[in-house]
Design an enzyme around this catalytic site. Structure first.
Site, PDB file in Angstrom:
ATOM      1  N   SER A  94       1.159  -0.868  -0.500  1.00  0.00           N
ATOM      2  CA  SER A  94      -0.368  -0.325   0.032  1.00  0.00           C
ATOM      3  C   SER A  94       1.264   1.611   0.749  1.00  0.00           C
ATOM      4  O   SER A  94       0.373   2.321  -0.054  1.00  0.00           O
ATOM      5  CB  SER A  94      -1.020   0.447   1.017  1.00  0.00           C
ATOM      6  OG  SER A  94      -0.106  -0.256   2.962  1.00  0.00           O
ATOM      7  N   LYS A 164       0.201   4.703   6.831  1.00  0.00           N
ATOM      8  CA  LYS A 164       0.512   6.041   5.658  1.00  0.00           C
ATOM      9  C   LYS A 164       0.789   6.470   6.186  1.00  0.00           C
ATOM     10  O   LYS A 164       1.598   6.798   6.169  1.00  0.00           O
ATOM     11  CB  LYS A 164      -1.168   5.535   5.991  1.00  0.00           C
ATOM     12  CG  LYS A 164      -1.870   4.526   5.979  1.00  0.00           C
ATOM     13  CD  LYS A 164      -1.601   3.703   4.942  1.00  0.00           C
ATOM     14  CE  LYS A 164      -2.545   2.068   5.044  1.00  0.00           C
ATOM     15  NZ  LYS A 164      -2.691   1.749   3.601  1.00  0.00           N
TER      16      LYS A 164
END
Length: 313
Positions: A94, A164
């Protein structure tokens, strides 16, 4: 004959013979020599024993101290992992290409202790805020890996941590429209430096790819660099935090890619987050209808006060 007799007496009885008794004089020497030899042997043996004792003592001392040294090392490792720096392993794609699956990163855990909060553009590790990882494969470490991870000698095996990039902080307005660009407080972000090649900054789907959100204070809005392969804030807006991550769930900022060695490097904040006007949240607030009404009401209040003062005079 007389000489012989005298000689016999001198050798055994006569006082005149005492200086001429080499055997008697030598005897003590032999005894002394023998005594000194015995003493030397005893001394050598004693010296040998004296030399061996410290060596044995050192060996015993080392083995006694080894558990203490190991204990101190484990405590220091645990303290470093708890308060300073911790290693984490990247479990998914990701964050490509910034981070690849299997990379090890070092996370700064010290600055949050001094009140530092996440800033836009930082790559952060945080605890799963509301079951974001449901359905995702989880790690299954053995007992040794769990222990080494617990004390910080191996990357964290905790399956409830995510990594993230921070896009918005408290007070920011973040928006995705069409394929992009992504905007923060009305400013378009140039994300070519970190968004995965071939991805668009925004996704055109009805599941969260199109959005406009206001980030509450004490929260952050996060997105993966591999925009079309990241289950981030966009796709968790139905949870109790509406896709936001509470600041107190942030473990720390990822500062270094430590492994593999050929991918070693720092993780700086991209220049796009330093552009002028990005922090103009006050200006964005004034543009809201409520703020415009408030600004328009101020002159009316001042005029009324002035008229009232004139009548009183």
């Amino acid at each position: 004959m007389g000489d012989v007799a005298v000689g016999a007496r001198s050798g055994h009885e006569g006082p005149e013979g005492q200086p001429e008794r080499p055997d008697d004089a030598a005897a003590p020497a032999v005894e002394d020599g023998s005594g000194s030899g015995s003493g030397s042997e005893d001394g050598d043996a004693s010296t040998g024993r004296a030399e061996r004792k410290p060596k044995s003592s050192k060996q015993r001392s080392f083995w006694k101290e080894l558990p203490i040294l190991i204990g101190i090392a484990l405590v220091l490792a645990l303290l470093i992992k708890t308060f300073l720096v911790q290693a984490f392993s990247i479990p998914s794609d990701s964050m490509q290409n910034t981070l690849q699956q299997g990379d090890r990163v070092l996370v700064d855990k010290l600055t949050p202790w001094f009140g530092s909060e996440p800033e836009r553009g930082e790559v952060v590790v945080f605890h799963d805020p509301d079951n974001w990882l449901a359905g995702e494969p989880t790690a299954n470490p053995n007992a040794l890996q769990t222990f080494l991870s617990w004390i910080g000698l191996m990357p964290s095996a905790e399956e409830k941590d995510l990594i993230k990039r921070v896009i918005g902080v408290g007070g920011d307005t973040v928006q995705c429209k069409g394929t992009g660009p992504l905007t923060v407080n009305g400013k378009a972000l140039n994300e070519d430096a970190y968004v995965y090649a071939g991805n668009t900054p925004c996704s055109q789907d009805e599941d969260g790819g199109q959005f406009k959100v206001k980030v509450p204070e004490g929260m952050i809005w996060v997105m993966g660099d591999h925009r079309q392969n990241s289950r981030d804030s966009r796709y968790n807006q139905a949870d109790k935090h509406h896709g936001m991550v509470p600041v107190n769930e942030v473990v720390g900022r990822a500062i270094v890619k430590a492994w593999p060695i050929n991918r070693w490097g720092t993780l700086p904040v991209p220049d796009t987050f330093d552009q002028p006007g990005l922090n103009d949240r006050a200006a964005a607030a004034i543009s809201s209808p409520g703020a415009v009404a408030l600004v328009g009401a101020v002159p009316l209040v001042l005029v009324r006060r002035k008229r009232k003062a004139s009548k009183d005079d």
